[in-house]
Design a protein around this motif. Structure first.
Motif, PDB file in Angstrom:
ATOM      1  N   SER A 195       0.809  -1.211   0.000  1.00  0.00           N
ATOM      2  CA  SER A 195       0.000   0.000   0.000  1.00  0.00           C
ATOM      3  C   SER A 195       0.848   1.269   0.000  1.00  0.00           C
ATOM      4  CB  SER A 195      -0.921  -0.009   1.223  1.00  0.00           C
ATOM      5  OG  SER A 195      -0.155   0.042   2.400  1.00  0.00           O
ATOM      6  N   SER A 196       2.137   1.164  -0.084  1.00  0.00           N
ATOM      7  CA  SER A 196       2.969   2.374  -0.068  1.00  0.00           C
ATOM      8  C   SER A 196       2.852   3.153  -1.374  1.00  0.00           C
ATOM      9  CB  SER A 196       4.426   2.013   0.194  1.00  0.00           C
ATOM     10  OG  SER A 196       4.923   1.216  -0.860  1.00  0.00           O
ATOM     11  N   TRP A 197       2.501   2.506  -2.472  1.00  0.00           N
ATOM     12  CA  TRP A 197       2.350   3.218  -3.737  1.00  0.00           C
ATOM     13  C   TRP A 197       1.142   4.135  -3.699  1.00  0.00           C
ATOM     14  CZ3 TRP A 197      -1.927   2.789  -6.832  1.00  0.00           C
ATOM     15  CH2 TRP A 197      -2.794   1.729  -6.567  1.00  0.00           C
ATOM     16  N   ILE A 198       0.130   3.801  -2.896  1.00  0.00           N
ATOM     17  CA  ILE A 198      -1.036   4.668  -2.774  1.00  0.00           C
ATOM     18  C   ILE A 198      -0.624   5.988  -2.102  1.00  0.00           C
ATOM     19  CG2 ILE A 198      -3.304   4.926  -1.692  1.00  0.00           C
ATOM     20  CD1 ILE A 198      -3.706   1.948  -2.059  1.00  0.00           C
ATOM     21  N   LEU A 203       1.163   8.060  -4.640  1.00  0.00           N
ATOM     22  CA  LEU A 203       0.227   8.619  -5.611  1.00  0.00           C
ATOM     23  C   LEU A 203      -0.545   9.795  -5.016  1.00  0.00           C
ATOM     24  CD1 LEU A 203      -1.108   8.259  -8.431  1.00  0.00           C
ATOM     25  CD2 LEU A 203      -2.795   6.822  -7.294  1.00  0.00           C
ATOM     26  N   VAL A 204      -1.056   9.652  -3.811  1.00  0.00           N
ATOM     27  CA  VAL A 204      -1.807  10.736  -3.168  1.00  0.00           C
ATOM     28  C   VAL A 204      -0.893  11.936  -2.911  1.00  0.00           C
ATOM     29  CG1 VAL A 204      -3.042  11.379  -1.065  1.00  0.00           C
ATOM     30  CG2 VAL A 204      -3.547   9.221  -2.187  1.00  0.00           C
TER      31      VAL A 204
END
Length: 109
Positions: free
Chosen positions: A34-37, A40-41
């Protein structure tokens, strides 16, 4: 005669009087999926801040210069002898406004 493919019977082990069970559930380790989220944010927030800066400062860093420019260019009208002159349009006839009857009381039943 005994069959050699059959396992010998196993004698059950004696059970104690009191049995205590402890269950420990260890969830599998997360791989950081979930680190890519977050990345992205965070990128979207930075882009929105840049857009807000440009919009609210009237185009960015102008340095306080006056950007009002008056451009008035007088171009000569080309003369074309082959093109006929447009005829004048006829006058518009006068039209009276339609008469609308006034409101009348409605008969009640």
């Amino acid at each position: 005669m005994t069959d050699p493919n059959v396992t010998p019977p196993v004698e059950p082990t004696p059970r104690p009087e009191v049995v205590h069970h402890t269950t420990i559930n260890n969830p599998p380790a997360r791989g950081g999926g979930s680190s890519w989220i977050g990345l992205l944010v965070g990128g979207l927030v930075v882009v929105l801040l840049i857009i807000a800066f440009v919009v609210f400062t009237n185009g960015g860093m102008t340095g306080g210069r006056d950007t009002n420019v008056d451009i008035d260019v007088d171009l000569p009208r080309p003369t074309m002898p082959d093109v006929p002159k447009m005829p004048d349009l006829p006058d518009v006839p006068s039209v009276e406004a339609p008469s609308v009857p006034g409101p009348e009381p409605v008969a009640e039943n």
